[in-house]
Write a protein that holds these residues in place. Structure first.
Motif, PDB file in Angstrom:
ATOM      1  N   SER A 109       1.102  -6.260   9.481  1.00 58.55           N
ATOM      2  CA  SER A 109       2.222  -5.431   8.996  1.00 58.55           C
ATOM      3  C   SER A 109       2.495  -4.284   9.969  1.00 58.55           C
ATOM      4  O   SER A 109       3.629  -3.825  10.089  1.00 58.55           O
ATOM      5  CB  SER A 109       1.931  -4.892   7.589  1.00 58.55           C
ATOM      6  OG  SER A 109       0.729  -4.146   7.596  1.00 58.55           O
ATOM      7  N   ILE A 110       1.469  -3.847  10.681  1.00 59.82           N
ATOM      8  CA  ILE A 110       1.654  -2.736  11.635  1.00 59.82           C
ATOM      9  C   ILE A 110       2.324  -3.239  12.919  1.00 59.82           C
ATOM     10  O   ILE A 110       3.132  -2.527  13.526  1.00 59.82           O
ATOM     11  CB  ILE A 110       0.313  -2.018  11.943  1.00 59.82           C
ATOM     12  CG1 ILE A 110      -0.422  -1.639  10.643  1.00 59.82           C
ATOM     13  CG2 ILE A 110       0.544  -0.781  12.821  1.00 59.82           C
ATOM     14  CD1 ILE A 110       0.344  -0.686   9.720  1.00 59.82           C
ATOM     15  N   ILE A 111       2.019  -4.475  13.320  1.00 61.54           N
ATOM     16  CA  ILE A 111       2.755  -5.059  14.466  1.00 61.54           C
ATOM     17  C   ILE A 111       4.234  -5.136  14.097  1.00 61.54           C
ATOM     18  O   ILE A 111       5.110  -4.742  14.875  1.00 61.54           O
ATOM     19  CB  ILE A 111       2.279  -6.492  14.821  1.00 61.54           C
ATOM     20  CG1 ILE A 111       0.790  -6.561  15.069  1.00 61.54           C
ATOM     21  CG2 ILE A 111       3.045  -7.034  16.029  1.00 61.54           C
ATOM     22  CD1 ILE A 111       0.262  -7.985  15.247  1.00 61.54           C
ATOM     23  N   TRP A 163      11.059  -4.380   4.965  1.00 62.64           N
ATOM     24  CA  TRP A 163       9.706  -4.669   4.461  1.00 62.64           C
ATOM     25  C   TRP A 163       8.870  -5.093   5.651  1.00 62.64           C
ATOM     26  O   TRP A 163       9.216  -6.055   6.328  1.00 62.64           O
ATOM     27  CB  TRP A 163       9.697  -5.863   3.527  1.00 62.64           C
ATOM     28  CG  TRP A 163      10.815  -5.984   2.553  1.00 62.64           C
ATOM     29  CD1 TRP A 163      12.159  -5.932   2.791  1.00 62.64           C
ATOM     30  CD2 TRP A 163      10.679  -6.193   1.162  1.00 62.64           C
ATOM     31  NE1 TRP A 163      12.860  -6.108   1.651  1.00 62.64           N
ATOM     32  CE2 TRP A 163      11.969  -6.277   0.624  1.00 62.64           C
ATOM     33  CE3 TRP A 163       9.576  -6.335   0.318  1.00 62.64           C
ATOM     34  CZ2 TRP A 163      12.201  -6.493  -0.719  1.00 62.64           C
ATOM     35  CZ3 TRP A 163       9.805  -6.548  -1.012  1.00 62.64           C
ATOM     36  CH2 TRP A 163      11.099  -6.623  -1.526  1.00 62.64           C
ATOM     37  N   TRP A 164       7.790  -4.371   5.886  1.00 68.28           N
ATOM     38  CA  TRP A 164       6.856  -4.796   6.936  1.00 68.28           C
ATOM     39  C   TRP A 164       5.670  -5.414   6.203  1.00 68.28           C
ATOM     40  O   TRP A 164       4.703  -4.722   5.846  1.00 68.28           O
ATOM     41  CB  TRP A 164       6.439  -3.603   7.785  1.00 68.28           C
ATOM     42  CG  TRP A 164       7.615  -2.967   8.489  1.00 68.28           C
ATOM     43  CD1 TRP A 164       8.259  -3.424   9.605  1.00 68.28           C
ATOM     44  CD2 TRP A 164       8.297  -1.743   8.122  1.00 68.28           C
ATOM     45  NE1 TRP A 164       9.284  -2.568   9.961  1.00 68.28           N
ATOM     46  CE2 TRP A 164       9.332  -1.537   9.069  1.00 68.28           C
ATOM     47  CE3 TRP A 164       8.130  -0.816   7.099  1.00 68.28           C
ATOM     48  CZ2 TRP A 164      10.179  -0.430   9.014  1.00 68.28           C
ATOM     49  CZ3 TRP A 164       8.975   0.269   7.042  1.00 68.28           C
ATOM     50  CH2 TRP A 164       9.990   0.459   7.988  1.00 68.28           C
ATOM     51  N   ASN A 177       5.227 -15.066   2.458  1.00 67.88           N
ATOM     52  CA  ASN A 177       6.202 -13.974   2.532  1.00 67.88           C
ATOM     53  C   ASN A 177       7.534 -14.385   1.914  1.00 67.88           C
ATOM     54  O   ASN A 177       8.191 -13.588   1.249  1.00 67.88           O
ATOM     55  CB  ASN A 177       6.374 -13.508   3.980  1.00 67.88           C
ATOM     56  CG  ASN A 177       5.133 -12.787   4.475  1.00 67.88           C
ATOM     57  OD1 ASN A 177       4.087 -12.857   3.844  1.00 67.88           O
ATOM     58  ND2 ASN A 177       5.231 -12.090   5.586  1.00 67.88           N
ATOM     59  N   THR A 178       7.909 -15.644   2.122  1.00 68.12           N
ATOM     60  CA  THR A 178       9.157 -16.142   1.530  1.00 68.12           C
ATOM     61  C   THR A 178       9.060 -16.110   0.008  1.00 68.12           C
ATOM     62  O   THR A 178       9.974 -15.647  -0.682  1.00 68.12           O
ATOM     63  CB  THR A 178       9.425 -17.593   2.007  1.00 68.12           C
ATOM     64  OG1 THR A 178       9.462 -17.584   3.423  1.00 68.12           O
ATOM     65  CG2 THR A 178      10.724 -18.139   1.468  1.00 68.12           C
ATOM     66  N   ALA A 193      12.868  -8.510   6.433  1.00 67.13           N
ATOM     67  CA  ALA A 193      11.402  -8.667   6.470  1.00 67.13           C
ATOM     68  C   ALA A 193      11.029  -9.397   7.764  1.00 67.13           C
ATOM     69  O   ALA A 193      10.904 -10.621   7.780  1.00 67.13           O
ATOM     70  CB  ALA A 193      10.940  -9.443   5.249  1.00 67.13           C
ATOM     71  N   PRO A 194      10.883  -8.651   8.853  1.00 66.23           N
ATOM     72  CA  PRO A 194      10.647  -9.297  10.143  1.00 66.23           C
ATOM     73  C   PRO A 194       9.340 -10.108  10.172  1.00 66.23           C
ATOM     74  O   PRO A 194       8.368  -9.743   9.515  1.00 66.23           O
ATOM     75  CB  PRO A 194      10.553  -8.122  11.130  1.00 66.23           C
ATOM     76  CG  PRO A 194      10.934  -6.908  10.390  1.00 66.23           C
ATOM     77  CD  PRO A 194      10.898  -7.193   8.932  1.00 66.23           C
ATOM     78  N   VAL A 195       9.387 -11.187  10.935  1.00 64.97           N
ATOM     79  CA  VAL A 195       8.241 -12.090  11.052  1.00 64.97           C
ATOM     80  C   VAL A 195       7.667 -11.971  12.467  1.00 64.97           C
ATOM     81  O   VAL A 195       8.411 -12.064  13.442  1.00 64.97           O
ATOM     82  CB  VAL A 195       8.683 -13.553  10.807  1.00 64.97           C
ATOM     83  CG1 VAL A 195       7.530 -14.516  11.050  1.00 64.97           C
ATOM     84  CG2 VAL A 195       9.240 -13.703   9.404  1.00 64.97           C
TER      85      VAL A 195
END
Ligand code: CO8
Length: 374
Positions: free
Chosen positions: A338-340, A296-297, A306-307, A323-325
């Protein structure tokens, strides 16, 4: 007309300057102390409220943000100014926003193995453009030597996803053969660095994505766009009232209500359920559930948002791998977050893996793309 439309490459431009929470808080607190000193009599008489201190610990706990990048650092921490000092450029020079857009666009073209000749449409989509016309996108198009057409669009936090939606539709319909979608988020000039509630939230960045038919794609990491989904619902809880009509109202065009301001708690409470519902509805169209997603971006506004969203969907917290931060380093970068995350965390996906890019924020607006690695 393209049967399958893909994302064939993305690019990221990160400013060379950054500001840590500690630096930001120290400048804000020095300004607040001076304000309280300068207005001691009014505060004493109960006519004015004193400015409370900000805190680096609060910022990290409430948002997950540790630091943010800025296009220009000079001026932001100067308590007499509290705004970046970006010298005006002449009409003959490349504008600042076009400059950062071009840097991200070049990186995306390289990743997609494309040249300017392969592209025939440019969309610059972001939270603010530095002028109304000529469009920043047309300036970028000219600088890169791209034929075809270009236009700007503004959808605050969902500008990047909504821009990608338009690119997908244009390629699908055959009105463009390959589209460059660029998000030059130069937001620091619109932050009220004297507002304790929001001085820490945002940072500058630029991202770009190439969208084209699967048949022409030559990038190393290619993603089929399976579908897009968007929803908007009017809310006054996140606003920036600066605009060309400000002059006619005989008001300060740079007053506090003209800069970014929000009801952060309300946004949090209202947007999280909307986003979770949106994502599960989008996945359901493909008979998928949240556990079917490899990655998930998500929009990068607040780690706690996000959590909460991932808990609503998965019944547990998503891992950093799922889901990277990026907001710890980049803060909220309006539509680009979200694009980064996609740019920095997609290369390890395997063929057949599903992923979802999703934005949520001002408007309110929510936009998602369900994608699958080739
Ligand atoms: N330091 C110390 N204390 C603070 C600070 C601070 N800096 N700020 C607030 N406090 C205090 C408050 O005064 C409050 O005190 P009290 O309880 O005594 O009243 C206490 O801390 C708690 O305050 P909040 O309830 O406001 O704190 P939250 O836990 O809700 O956290 C957040 C605040 C982080 C703002 C949180 O509400 C949030 O992230 N909400 C969601 C916001 C969001 O996602 N907004 C999206 C905006 S972005 C967008 O849509 C794009 C717009 C275009 C970009 C424009 C760029 C310029």
């Amino acid at each position: 007309m393209a049967e399958t439309v893909v994302i064939s490459g993305s690019g990221l431009w990160t400013p060379e300057h950054s500001i840590s929470n500690e630096e930001l808080v120290s400048a804000y607190n020095a300004w607040a102390d001076k304000y309280n000193q300068d207005h001691a009599a009014e505060i004493e008489a109960g006519e004015l409220d004193p400015k409370p201190h900000s805190s680096a610990e609060f910022i990290e706990k409430a948002s997950g943000i540790k630091s943010r990048y800025c296009y220009v650092k000079e001026g932001i921490l100067d308590i007499e100014r509290m705004c970046p000092q970006i010298p005006e450029r002449s009409d003959d020079e490349t504008s600042q926003q076009a400059e950062i857009a071009i840097a991200a666009a070049k990186a995306a073209l390289k990743a997609a193995n494309k040249t300017a000749d392969d592209i025939d449409a440019v969309i610059v989509s972001c939270a603010y453009t530095q002028r109304a016309y000529p469009a920043i996108s047309i300036e970028v198009q000219g600088a890169l030597g791209i034929k075809g057409f270009a236009f700007d669009m503004l959808v605050a936090c969902s500008a990047a996803t909504f821009g990608l939606h338009r690119a997908y539709e244009m390629v699908k319909a055959g009105s463009a053969k390959a589209v460059l979608v660029i998000n030059p988020e130069l937001v620091t000039p619109q932050i009220n660095f004297r507002d304790r509630d929001s001085h820490f939230i945002f940072g500058d960045v630029a991202t770009a994505v190439v969208v084209e038919p699967a048949e022409t794609a030559k990038g190393e990491h290619i993603y089929d766009i399976l579908s897009t989904k968007a929803v908007t619902q009017f809310s006054n809880n996140i606003r920036s009232n600066f605009g060309h009509i400000s002059r006619a109202g005989d008001v300060d065009p740079f007053g506090p209500d003209k800069l970014f301001h929000q009801e952060g708690r309300k946004v949090f409470k209202e947007v999280c359920p909307m986003a979770a519902e949106h994502i599960s509805e989008h996945l359901a169209v493909h008979q998928l559930t949240p556990t079917d997603l490899r990655r998930w971006w998500l929009h990068q506004a607040n780690i706690n948002m996000n959590t909460l969203i991932s808990k609503k969907l998965l019944g547990r917290e998503a891992s950093a791998d799922e889901a990277p931060v990026v907001l710890d380093r980049y803060a909220n970068t309006a539509s680009a977050g979200s694009i980064i995350a996609f740019n920095l965390h997609n290369q390890d996906l395997k063929s057949g893996d599903y992923g979802l890019i999703c934005s949520f924020g001002a408007g309110y607006s929510i936009g998602s793309l369900l994608i699958k690695k080739r």
